[in-house]
Design a protein around this motif. Structure first.
Motif, PDB file in Angstrom:
ATOM      1  N   PHE A  35      62.241 -70.015 -48.520  1.00 37.56           N
ATOM      2  CA  PHE A  35      62.303 -70.512 -47.147  1.00 37.56           C
ATOM      3  C   PHE A  35      61.366 -69.731 -46.231  1.00 37.56           C
ATOM      4  CE2 PHE A  35      66.281 -71.946 -48.931  1.00 37.56           C
ATOM      5  CZ  PHE A  35      66.444 -73.202 -48.378  1.00 37.56           C
ATOM      6  N   GLY A  36      60.790 -70.480 -45.293  1.00 44.43           N
ATOM      7  CA  GLY A  36      60.037 -69.872 -44.209  1.00 44.43           C
ATOM      8  C   GLY A  36      58.638 -69.439 -44.585  1.00 44.43           C
ATOM      9  N   ILE A  37      57.932 -68.896 -43.629  1.00 44.49           N
ATOM     10  CA  ILE A  37      56.565 -68.420 -43.833  1.00 44.49           C
ATOM     11  C   ILE A  37      56.508 -67.368 -44.925  1.00 44.49           C
ATOM     12  CG2 ILE A  37      54.715 -67.065 -42.742  1.00 44.49           C
ATOM     13  CD1 ILE A  37      55.367 -68.510 -40.127  1.00 44.49           C
ATOM     14  N   MET A  38      57.550 -66.551 -45.040  1.00 45.86           N
ATOM     15  CA  MET A  38      57.538 -65.438 -45.978  1.00 45.86           C
ATOM     16  C   MET A  38      58.180 -65.781 -47.317  1.00 45.86           C
ATOM     17  SD  MET A  38      55.917 -63.478 -43.977  1.00 45.86           S
ATOM     18  CE  MET A  38      55.874 -61.922 -44.860  1.00 45.86           C
ATOM     19  N   ALA A  39      58.604 -67.026 -47.506  1.00 42.06           N
ATOM     20  CA  ALA A  39      59.149 -67.501 -48.783  1.00 42.06           C
ATOM     21  C   ALA A  39      60.285 -66.616 -49.290  1.00 42.06           C
ATOM     22  CB  ALA A  39      58.050 -67.616 -49.829  1.00 42.06           C
ATOM     23  N   LEU A  40      61.197 -66.263 -48.394  1.00 45.35           N
ATOM     24  CA  LEU A  40      62.373 -65.502 -48.806  1.00 45.35           C
ATOM     25  C   LEU A  40      63.303 -66.405 -49.599  1.00 45.35           C
ATOM     26  CD1 LEU A  40      63.046 -63.585 -45.490  1.00 45.35           C
ATOM     27  CD2 LEU A  40      62.367 -62.548 -47.669  1.00 45.35           C
ATOM     28  N   ARG A  41      63.949 -65.826 -50.591  1.00 48.87           N
ATOM     29  CA  ARG A  41      64.820 -66.632 -51.441  1.00 48.87           C
ATOM     30  C   ARG A  41      66.008 -65.816 -51.930  1.00 48.87           C
ATOM     31  NH1 ARG A  41      61.692 -69.547 -55.252  1.00 48.87           N
ATOM     32  NH2 ARG A  41      59.666 -68.942 -54.394  1.00 48.87           N
ATOM     33  N   GLY A  42      67.130 -66.521 -52.170  1.00 53.01           N
ATOM     34  CA  GLY A  42      68.293 -65.941 -52.827  1.00 53.01           C
ATOM     35  C   GLY A  42      68.821 -64.684 -52.182  1.00 53.01           C
ATOM     36  N   GLY A  43      69.130 -63.693 -53.037  1.00 43.19           N
ATOM     37  CA  GLY A  43      69.680 -62.435 -52.558  1.00 43.19           C
ATOM     38  C   GLY A  43      68.729 -61.671 -51.665  1.00 43.19           C
ATOM     39  N   GLN A  44      67.442 -61.824 -51.893  1.00 42.92           N
ATOM     40  CA  GLN A  44      66.458 -61.147 -51.045  1.00 42.92           C
ATOM     41  C   GLN A  44      66.563 -61.645 -49.608  1.00 42.92           C
ATOM     42  OE1 GLN A  44      62.182 -62.186 -51.289  1.00 42.92           O
ATOM     43  NE2 GLN A  44      61.857 -60.083 -51.986  1.00 42.92           N
ATOM     44  N   LEU A  45      66.715 -62.953 -49.432  1.00 44.08           N
ATOM     45  CA  LEU A  45      66.875 -63.508 -48.094  1.00 44.08           C
ATOM     46  C   LEU A  45      68.159 -62.997 -47.452  1.00 44.08           C
ATOM     47  CD1 LEU A  45      66.145 -67.088 -46.917  1.00 44.08           C
ATOM     48  CD2 LEU A  45      68.364 -66.086 -46.392  1.00 44.08           C
ATOM     49  N   GLU A  46      69.255 -63.009 -48.206  1.00 43.54           N
ATOM     50  CA  GLU A  46      70.530 -62.539 -47.657  1.00 43.54           C
ATOM     51  C   GLU A  46      70.433 -61.075 -47.242  1.00 43.54           C
ATOM     52  OE1 GLU A  46      73.463 -64.274 -47.459  1.00 43.54           O
ATOM     53  OE2 GLU A  46      72.817 -66.145 -48.393  1.00 43.54           O
ATOM     54  N   HIS A  47      69.818 -60.252 -48.080  1.00 45.43           N
ATOM     55  CA  HIS A  47      69.696 -58.827 -47.780  1.00 45.43           C
ATOM     56  C   HIS A  47      68.789 -58.598 -46.581  1.00 45.43           C
ATOM     57  CE1 HIS A  47      69.777 -54.552 -48.470  1.00 45.43           C
ATOM     58  NE2 HIS A  47      68.464 -54.488 -48.691  1.00 45.43           N
ATOM     59  N   GLY A  48      67.666 -59.328 -46.531  1.00 42.61           N
ATOM     60  CA  GLY A  48      66.763 -59.183 -45.394  1.00 42.61           C
ATOM     61  C   GLY A  48      67.418 -59.599 -44.100  1.00 42.61           C
ATOM     62  N   ALA A  49      68.204 -60.668 -44.125  1.00 44.41           N
ATOM     63  CA  ALA A  49      68.910 -61.106 -42.920  1.00 44.41           C
ATOM     64  C   ALA A  49      69.884 -60.029 -42.447  1.00 44.41           C
ATOM     65  CB  ALA A  49      69.646 -62.409 -43.200  1.00 44.41           C
ATOM     66  N   LEU A  50      70.572 -59.407 -43.391  1.00 44.66           N
ATOM     67  CA  LEU A  50      71.515 -58.347 -43.045  1.00 44.66           C
ATOM     68  C   LEU A  50      70.790 -57.168 -42.396  1.00 44.66           C
ATOM     69  CD1 LEU A  50      74.463 -57.271 -43.274  1.00 44.66           C
ATOM     70  CD2 LEU A  50      73.804 -56.308 -45.491  1.00 44.66           C
ATOM     71  N   LEU A  51      69.669 -56.751 -42.992  1.00 40.65           N
ATOM     72  CA  LEU A  51      68.914 -55.616 -42.449  1.00 40.65           C
ATOM     73  C   LEU A  51      68.330 -55.924 -41.074  1.00 40.65           C
ATOM     74  CD1 LEU A  51      66.951 -54.463 -45.641  1.00 40.65           C
ATOM     75  CD2 LEU A  51      68.967 -53.368 -44.623  1.00 40.65           C
ATOM     76  N   ALA A  52      67.947 -57.183 -40.854  1.00 41.00           N
ATOM     77  CA  ALA A  52      67.327 -57.566 -39.587  1.00 41.00           C
ATOM     78  C   ALA A  52      68.350 -58.003 -38.549  1.00 41.00           C
ATOM     79  CB  ALA A  52      66.327 -58.692 -39.824  1.00 41.00           C
ATOM     80  N   HIS A  53      69.633 -57.992 -38.917  1.00 35.73           N
ATOM     81  CA  HIS A  53      70.716 -58.374 -38.003  1.00 35.73           C
ATOM     82  C   HIS A  53      70.543 -59.811 -37.514  1.00 35.73           C
ATOM     83  CE1 HIS A  53      71.972 -54.194 -38.076  1.00 35.73           C
ATOM     84  NE2 HIS A  53      70.757 -53.838 -37.692  1.00 35.73           N
ATOM     85  N   VAL A  54      70.221 -60.707 -38.454  1.00 36.50           N
ATOM     86  CA  VAL A  54      70.161 -62.140 -38.163  1.00 36.50           C
ATOM     87  C   VAL A  54      70.998 -62.849 -39.208  1.00 36.50           C
ATOM     88  CG1 VAL A  54      67.851 -61.991 -37.142  1.00 36.50           C
ATOM     89  CG2 VAL A  54      68.090 -62.529 -39.572  1.00 36.50           C
TER      90      VAL A  54
END
Length: 533
Positions: free
Chosen positions: A85-104
């Protein structure tokens, strides 16, 4: 802008990028006037980089390598691989973890450009901490970039780092809207990654030797996949179609996944986004595992119904493309390379170059696949393939499917008695015209252009029914208006395929083939498609 690589980005996405809307891509919400798109995107990358102490230019290079700066909505192409998903092609657990770290929220990380880029920056920053990277050096970020890719094989990681992300850093890139508006700029950086270089792939296999012969433009790299088996014996195992896919990932991630024995999937070829390289993974003589559907002719215009119920892998060649079904456009260089490859495959296996034999993955597997997506340029692709093969001019009854500089149906000269229809299956392209036979001068005229006088064979395509004329008259004319010949055909038989009308000596300029209504009354004539070869 010769020093930059330029790629189109969706205008609809640009509006969202500009405003950083809380809504998913394509939905506009009211609010104050938004800043210019480039200012917005460049600002988002800069602010995300500063917040998470990741170089903004590195973030841009990853976004370019993954999606060419397009806001993608991921789909499943390979079982076991999460959608991106998105410009950065985040997927799966990586997307979930990144969202948590970025507080979104994960939803925001999927559909909001700002949240997506911030989540990616947070992920890269976390990798930098774990790997104890010197953040001041762009080259030192390479191990974090490799981990971000999600690629397991060392060779795939090396290709992603050197040939995708850091290649973009060195050359620079731009995201450009279809209207030519610059949305984001990646300035060139004189940097090399601190990462092992890719090993030279094995020497190209002998079956790919054709790439260095007639066309000679294709850079085909042999990267064998273990995921294949023998084609079945008999007619069902003979190559008959080519299936067009998108990887739902970038190029290096795609071929790496398809050469991984644990993935259980493969394709015959993968085409890089810039067309500079094509990975060959499976011999064309072997059965690659690229489509999980049985064949049903109802999905393909009633073509070859005897194949119904057989695995589509038995008789197809699969071409994957770095990219996504949801993207708004595809790089011209990728389309050129793929069309040239398709031309060569067509010549190797005598595959007709039409939409019944070059088909979308989503067409044969409509229940859970859509690739290569609604914006795959089919008309351009087919015209380029035919052009590379120096072959036929195909004139469809739908001018949207034609290169009208080479041929078109003169619908403006047809009376209202000619009716567009899809009522009988087996038509070429997207439909056909029919009209009642009558003693009247009201033909369907297929015009085609030849730059020089030439002898050409003419074929016609129609759909069959018991109400069709058995004496449908096709008339050939040269550019000076001289009649070259007339042939009457029985349109109650031989539908859903090309039928030879005759061979004629045409002159330079605009020649024509006309289908007349002036024949035995009480029937219909079908104007579907004409091929000049």
């Amino acid at each position: 802008m010769s020093r930059f690589r330029r790629f189109a980005v969706a205008l609809g996405a640009a509006a969202v990028l500009a405003g950083c809307s809380d809504e998913p891509v394509g939905i506009r919400s009211p609010g104050p006037e938004t800043p210019p798109p480039q200012a917005a995107l460049d600002r988002i990358f800069a602010e995300a980089g500063a917040e998470f102490r990741v170089p903004a230019e590195l973030l841009k290079a990853v976004g370019f390598a993954e999606t060419r700066f397009q806001m993608v909505r991921g789909e499943v192409e390979f079982e076991g691989q999460q959608p991106a998903f998105g410009i950065m092609a985040l997927r799966g657990g990586q997307l979930e973890h990144g969202a948590l770290l970025a507080h979104v929220t994960p939803e925001a990380a999927r559909f909001r450009p700002e949240a997506n880029i911030r989540a990616a920056a947070a992920v890269l920053s976390g990798y930098a901490d774990e790997l104890r990277i010197s953040r001041a050096s762009l080259g030192a970020w390479a191990p974090a970039v490799a981990r971000y890719s999600g690629i397991q094989q060392p060779e795939g990681q090396a290709a992603y780092v050197h040939d995708d992300v850091y290649a973009a850093l060195r050359s620079g890139a731009q995201g450009v809207s279809p209207g030519g508006q610059v949305l984001v700029t990646l300035a060139p950086q004189n940097v090399l990654p601190d990462f092992p270089t890719p090993q030279a792939p094995p020497e190209a296999d002998r079956e790919s030797a054709f790439a260095a012969s007639a066309m000679g433009h294709l850079n085909i790299v042999w990267r064998p996949s273990p995921n294949y088996n023998d084609r079945p014996t008999g007619s069902i195992g003979e190559v008959h179609m080519v299936v067009i896919h998108t990887c739902e990932s970038g190029y290096s991630g795609c071929w790496s996944w398809l050469t991984n024995s644990s993935s259980g999937v493969s394709a015959h070829y993968v085409v890089k986004e810039d067309g500079s390289e094509i990975s060959k993974l499976v011999y064309e003589s072997k059965r690659a595992w690229h489509i999980g559907a049985k064949y049903y002719c109802s999905n393909n215009g009633g073509h070859e119904c005897w194949r119904d119920g057989y695995s589509s892998n038995h008789f197809t060649i699969g071409i994957e493309h770095g990219g996504y079904a949801s993207q708004s456009s595809f790089p011209t260089s990728q389309i050129k390379a793929s069309a040239e490859l398709s031309c060569e495959i067509s010549k190797r296996h005598s595959i007709p170059r039409d939409r019944y034999h070059y088909v979308a993955h989503g067409k044969l597997q409509p229940y859970d696949r859509t690739d290569p997506g609604p914006n795959w340029p089919w008309s351009d692709y087919m015209n380029r393939m035919n052009g590379y093969c120096g072959s036929a001019i195909i004139i469809d009854s739908n001018n949207n499917n034609n290169d009208t500089s080479k041929g078109y149906l003169d619908t403006g000269a047809m009376s209202a008695d000619w009716v567009s229809s899809t009522g009988v299956s087996g038509y070429y392209g997207t439909g056909y015209y029919y009209a009642k036979t009558a003693p009247i001068s009201d033909p369907a005229t297929f015009w085609f252009y030849l730059p020089a006088a030439a002898t050409r064979t003419v074929d016609a395509w129609w759909t069959t029914h018991t109400n069709r004329s058995t004496t449908a008259p096709f008339i050939a004319w040269n550019a000076s208006g001289t009649k070259l010949g007339t042939v009457q055909v029985n349109q109650q038989v031989n539908g859903g395929k090309w039928n030879q009308l005759g061979t004629y000596s045409f002159s330079a300029g605009w020649n024509k083939i006309q289908l007349s209504r002036w024949t035995t009354e009480g029937y219909y004539v079908i104007a579907d498609a004409v091929r000049i070869r």
